[in-house]
Design a protein around this motif. Sequence first.
Motif, PDB file in Angstrom:
ATOM      1  N   LYS A  93       0.831  -1.207   0.000  1.00  0.00           N
ATOM      2  CA  LYS A  93       0.000   0.000   0.000  1.00  0.00           C
ATOM      3  C   LYS A  93       0.870   1.265   0.000  1.00  0.00           C
ATOM      4  O   LYS A  93       0.559   2.253  -0.659  1.00  0.00           O
ATOM      5  N   THR A  97       1.005   4.196  -2.812  1.00  0.00           N
ATOM      6  CA  THR A  97       0.860   5.606  -2.443  1.00  0.00           C
ATOM      7  C   THR A  97       2.015   6.427  -3.005  1.00  0.00           C
ATOM      8  O   THR A  97       1.800   7.527  -3.526  1.00  0.00           O
ATOM      9  N   THR A 126      -1.344   6.722   3.836  1.00  0.00           N
ATOM     10  CA  THR A 126      -1.884   5.938   2.722  1.00  0.00           C
ATOM     11  C   THR A 126      -3.377   6.174   2.505  1.00  0.00           C
ATOM     12  O   THR A 126      -3.996   5.489   1.683  1.00  0.00           O
TER      13      THR A 126
END
Length: 146
Positions: A93, A97, A126
């Motif tokens: 993640k 990002t 995030t």
Amino acid sequence: MANTAAQPRERITNFTPYETKKGEEYMSADMLEHFKQLLLQWKQELMEEVDRTMHHMQEDAANYADPSDRATQEEEFSLELRTRDRERKLIKKIDQTIDRIDKDDYGFCDQCGVEIGIRRLEARPTATLCIDCKTLAEIRERQTGI
């Protein structure tokens, strides 16, 4: 046998909050760089935790004769591996990002398009939803169980 498994680091704690300059545009180059460095630091900390886990499991792996000791060690290792799996997903993640920052598509809500806000992003770098859309999504999730 001590339990050395740690919870995944869900947020960054050691950083200097971004101070906006007078008249600075939201998600300026400096702001984007601040968040990119924040994410890279977080990723580095998570990667170091993965290395520590690998070393711990290699060094502490023992073939205990006592079934209770063996079960305790296996449970400890299982907990550590689950934690590292959550961190692996978090690293993915973080990478996504950073890619959004590089594409100049960071800091705005995916649903409504408004600014997510600097302080919310520092709390959860995030984040892809503003606080209002995230709250509504959580309410829907509770109501539908999905």
